[in-house]
Design an enzyme around this catalytic site. Structure first.
Site, PDB file in Angstrom:
ATOM      1  N   GLU A  67      15.329  -9.830 -33.138  1.00 38.92           N
ATOM      2  CA  GLU A  67      15.004  -8.603 -33.876  1.00 38.92           C
ATOM      3  C   GLU A  67      13.627  -8.105 -33.474  1.00 38.92           C
ATOM      4  O   GLU A  67      12.665  -8.895 -33.402  1.00 38.92           O
ATOM      5  CB  GLU A  67      15.051  -8.882 -35.381  1.00 38.92           C
ATOM      6  CG  GLU A  67      14.968  -7.640 -36.253  1.00 38.92           C
ATOM      7  CD  GLU A  67      13.554  -7.276 -36.687  1.00 38.92           C
ATOM      8  OE1 GLU A  67      13.376  -6.183 -37.260  1.00 38.92           O
ATOM      9  OE2 GLU A  67      12.616  -8.083 -36.463  1.00 38.92           O
ATOM     10  N   ASP A  69      10.927  -4.385 -33.692  1.00 38.38           N
ATOM     11  CA  ASP A  69      10.627  -3.015 -34.107  1.00 38.38           C
ATOM     12  C   ASP A  69      10.209  -2.226 -32.873  1.00 38.38           C
ATOM     13  O   ASP A  69       9.383  -2.699 -32.088  1.00 38.38           O
ATOM     14  CB  ASP A  69       9.487  -3.006 -35.127  1.00 38.38           C
ATOM     15  CG  ASP A  69       9.749  -3.963 -36.271  1.00 38.38           C
ATOM     16  OD1 ASP A  69      10.439  -3.568 -37.210  1.00 38.38           O
ATOM     17  OD2 ASP A  69       9.273  -5.122 -36.205  1.00 38.38           O
ATOM     18  N   GLN A 181      18.835  -0.594 -36.387  1.00 40.39           N
ATOM     19  CA  GLN A 181      18.626  -0.438 -37.819  1.00 40.39           C
ATOM     20  C   GLN A 181      17.464   0.517 -38.074  1.00 40.39           C
ATOM     21  O   GLN A 181      16.618   0.732 -37.212  1.00 40.39           O
ATOM     22  CB  GLN A 181      18.316  -1.790 -38.456  1.00 40.39           C
ATOM     23  CG  GLN A 181      17.038  -2.412 -37.913  1.00 40.39           C
ATOM     24  CD  GLN A 181      16.700  -3.757 -38.509  1.00 40.39           C
ATOM     25  OE1 GLN A 181      17.181  -4.122 -39.572  1.00 40.39           O
ATOM     26  NE2 GLN A 181      15.850  -4.518 -37.829  1.00 40.39           N
TER      27      GLN A 181
END
Length: 290
Positions: A67, A69, A181
């Site tokens: 994951e 950003d 997401q």
């Protein structure tokens, strides 16, 4: 030779490629039926977040997704960095978007971890650079899956188009290697318009108050997303409920819970049948799921 037969090899190739792409995406959705271990900014409990050592630790542990950003540098490069500003996890100051990639990659994003966690300090962390998404893809390729967040899209205009371009360049969507997401519904809708088959997850924040949750609103999310990412705690208080998870799943949504680091909490959410957890310690979660 009949005219249409001249194009038959090309047609066979296109059809085979399309079928392979469909099969890869179908396999990704099939895999999402199983519990997912999502390494939050890599194995960020044991190495500086969003750096190569954190990602390598998570990858070696067997985490299902890495994951990260994603934001834009001033010169339009996609970079892996969580905060809107630089100072918490680097020796720089100011907004990340105000600097070009070359300048950003001269910063030290590892020394802060050694200072904050001296028991986990490692000389190899000193001077770690901010990673571009391109570097991440070149390092791990299709040997990993990626769970990417469009971070602060209001501060990163053009982020969605740049991200889809990069994902297509590395064939990450067609090969079933990525989920995107965001807390921003508008960002997710922009992504859907750009690439309808890109798997999307709507991030939610449950506050620590007595306001009843709007569970009916979950039904609207199914129009564009395969699931929701939701917090387990707020202000040290457990705010997620087993009923929320069940209701979301009844609407056809996967529930991926963030950020869960204690095995007792992990086991609770496994018992509540969450579909996956974000964690800084993927090895701890894997101990419970393997």
């Amino acid at each position: 030779m009949p005219h249409f037969l001249r194009h038959l090899p090309w047609l066979i190739l296109v059809t085979a490629t399309a079928n392979a792409d469909t099969e890869a995406l179908e396999q990704q959705y099939t895999d999402l039926e199983s519990f997912q271990v999502i390494a939050h900014r890599g194995a960020s409990g044991n190495a500086p977040e969003s750096t190569l050592p954190a990602l390598e630790l998570a990858h070696r542990s067997g985490a299902d997704y890495l994951e990260l950003d994603i934001q834009l540098s001033a010169d339009g490069h996609l970079v892996a960095f969580h905060d809107r500003e630089l100072q918490r996890t680097s020796n720089g100051e100011g907004r990340i978007n105000d600097f070009d990639l070359e300048t950003l990659q001269q910063l030290d994003t590892g020394s802060w971890f050694n200072a904050a966690y001296p028991d986990k300090a490692n000389e190899g962390f000193v001077g770690l650079p901010i990673l571009s998404l391109e570097e991440v893809f070149k390092r791990f390729g299709h040997d990993a899956r990626y769970y990417l967040e469009t971070k602060a899209p209001d501060q990163n205009p053009g982020l969605e188009a740049a991200l889809v371009d990069m994902l297509e360049r590395f064939e990450m969507i067609a090969d079933g290697r990525v989920i995107v997401q965001s807390f921003s519904r508008e960002s997710l809708l922009a992504l859907r318009d750009l690439r309808a088959d890109l798997p999307l997850v709507q991030l939610l924040w449950l506050p620590a108050d007595d306001m009843p949750l709007d569970l009916e609103a979950l039904g609207d999310i199914t129009d564009y997303a395969l699931g929701v990412g939701v917090n387990f705690r707020a202000d040290e208080e457990i705010v997620l409920t087993e009923n929320f998870i069940e209701t979301a799943q009844t609407h056809g949504l996967k529930v991926h819970v963030y950020t869960v680091n204690e095995q007792e909490d992990m086991q609770t959410l496994i018992d509540w049948r969450a579909d996956g957890l974000f964690t800084d310690y993927p090895e701890r979660l894997l101990e419970l799921t393997e």
